[in-house]
Enzyme design. Structure first.
Site, PDB file in Angstrom:
ATOM      1  N   SER A  43       0.826  -1.134   0.083  1.00  0.00           N
ATOM      2  CA  SER A  43       0.045  -0.122  -0.004  1.00  0.00           C
ATOM      3  C   SER A  43       0.843   1.104  -0.102  1.00  0.00           C
ATOM      4  CB  SER A  43      -0.898  -0.002   1.282  1.00  0.00           C
ATOM      5  OG  SER A  43      -1.500   1.141   1.408  1.00  0.00           O
ATOM      6  N   HIS A  63      -1.191  -1.357  -4.100  1.00  0.00           N
ATOM      7  CA  HIS A  63      -2.479  -0.934  -3.730  1.00  0.00           C
ATOM      8  C   HIS A  63      -2.402   0.523  -3.411  1.00  0.00           C
ATOM      9  CE1 HIS A  63      -6.055  -2.076  -1.322  1.00  0.00           C
ATOM     10  NE2 HIS A  63      -5.712  -1.172  -0.427  1.00  0.00           N
ATOM     11  N   ASP A  65      -4.850   3.521  -1.811  1.00  0.00           N
ATOM     12  CA  ASP A  65      -6.004   3.893  -1.285  1.00  0.00           C
ATOM     13  C   ASP A  65      -6.517   5.235  -1.418  1.00  0.00           C
ATOM     14  OD1 ASP A  65      -5.937   1.534   0.502  1.00  0.00           O
ATOM     15  OD2 ASP A  65      -4.185   2.056   1.254  1.00  0.00           O
ATOM     16  N   MET A 103      -8.925   8.082  -0.189  1.00  0.00           N
ATOM     17  CA  MET A 103      -9.893   8.349   0.803  1.00  0.00           C
ATOM     18  C   MET A 103     -10.281   9.914   0.563  1.00  0.00           C
ATOM     19  SD  MET A 103      -7.815   6.786   4.068  1.00  0.00           S
ATOM     20  CE  MET A 103      -6.758   5.505   3.760  1.00  0.00           C
ATOM     21  N   HIS A 124      -8.212   1.262  -4.182  1.00  0.00           N
ATOM     22  CA  HIS A 124      -9.359   0.802  -3.357  1.00  0.00           C
ATOM     23  C   HIS A 124      -9.951   2.221  -2.917  1.00  0.00           C
ATOM     24  CE1 HIS A 124      -9.928  -0.420   1.352  1.00  0.00           C
ATOM     25  NE2 HIS A 124     -11.109  -0.154   0.641  1.00  0.00           N
ATOM     26  N   MET A 144     -12.323   4.172  -0.990  1.00  0.00           N
ATOM     27  CA  MET A 144     -12.772   4.509   0.468  1.00  0.00           C
ATOM     28  C   MET A 144     -13.473   5.874   0.268  1.00  0.00           C
ATOM     29  SD  MET A 144     -10.273   2.898   3.098  1.00  0.00           S
ATOM     30  CE  MET A 144      -8.629   3.187   2.023  1.00  0.00           C
ATOM     31  N   MET A 166     -11.871  -5.772   5.023  1.00  0.00           N
ATOM     32  CA  MET A 166     -11.018  -5.152   5.920  1.00  0.00           C
ATOM     33  C   MET A 166     -10.889  -5.609   7.217  1.00  0.00           C
ATOM     34  SD  MET A 166     -10.144  -2.415   4.177  1.00  0.00           S
ATOM     35  CE  MET A 166      -9.264  -1.332   5.385  1.00  0.00           C
ATOM     36  N   ASP A 211      -6.928  -6.536   3.851  1.00  0.00           N
ATOM     37  CA  ASP A 211      -6.147  -5.225   3.969  1.00  0.00           C
ATOM     38  C   ASP A 211      -6.371  -4.709   5.605  1.00  0.00           C
ATOM     39  OD1 ASP A 211      -5.105  -2.648   3.963  1.00  0.00           O
ATOM     40  OD2 ASP A 211      -6.564  -1.896   2.558  1.00  0.00           O
TER      41      ASP A 211
END
Length: 216
Positions: free
Chosen positions: A7, A30, A32, A34, A63, A65, A136, A174
């Protein structure tokens, strides 16, 4: 074979290209995303994903979020994501279904993600069309959290559902992944492991990746 997806949340964002090269021994990267709404943190958006895509050929596991993710599927797909995961908790089921249709139209792999509060059975309406389920093992939003042991039951349940309804589907985990927890989640049925500090905090990231990949 177990896949490792470092990540970049644990990377040095001032030296992101360098830190992506440092984990080139991994299978996936990966990313992330957000938004400060679905989770209480802000990270990166479409322009950064597009920049990453220009500087690496690694498989980009993005990913999301974010709240109401269907709005941004086209943009992240066009920025270069290879796989997009959306949280089932982030919108009404009809809009999650629309997000998955948008992924299909863009030719990216499709995944849904589960927070620790969400039952494994929540994946059932979507499972047969998915390329991956992400479980998660921490509350989404921040890196460096402790692994939640109770989520091993969710991983086992999701693995059972995948084996029954869509055996080709990947199962990613994750949160709090390190050699000790990697062994547990692999035993529970995961085959894609996201790791941040366990890789980027290691003196030799390539060695750390190999230790995770072979954890048994």
């Amino acid at each position: 074979m177990v896949k490792i997806a470092p990540s970049i949340l644990s990377a040095d964002f001032c030296n992101l290209e360098r830190d992506i090269r440092r984990v080139s021994a991994a299978d996936w990267l990966h990313v992330d995303v957000m938004d400060g709404l679905f989770v209480p943190n802000l990270t990166i958006g479409v322009p950064v994903v597009a920049s990453i895509r220009r500087h690496t050929q690694m498989f980009l596991d993005v990913h999301l979020m974010i709240d109401k993710p269907e709005r941004y599927i086209d943009a992240f797909a066009q920025a270069g994501a290879d796989l997009l995961s959306v949280h089932l908790e982030a919108d009404h089921p009809t809009r999650i279904a629309a997000a998955l249709r948008a992924m299909e139209a863009n030719g990216v792999k499709k995944a849904v993600a589960l927070r620790p509060i969400t039952s494994a059975k929540a994946v059932l309406p979507y499972l047969e069309q998915l390329d991956m389920v992400l479980v998660m093992t921490v509350e989404p939003g921040f890196g460096g959290q402790a692994f939640m042991e109770q989520q091993l039951d969710t991983i086992r349940e999701v693995r059972s559902l995948i084996d029954r309804y869509n055996p080709a589907c990947e199962l990613e985990v994750d949160g709090g992944i390190a050699p000790g927890t990697a062994e547990k989640v692999i035993e529970a049925g995961a085959n894609v492991l996201v790791a941040g500090s366990a890789v980027y905090g290691a003196e030799d990231p390539a060695r750390a990746i190999e230790l995770l990949r072979t954890a048994r």
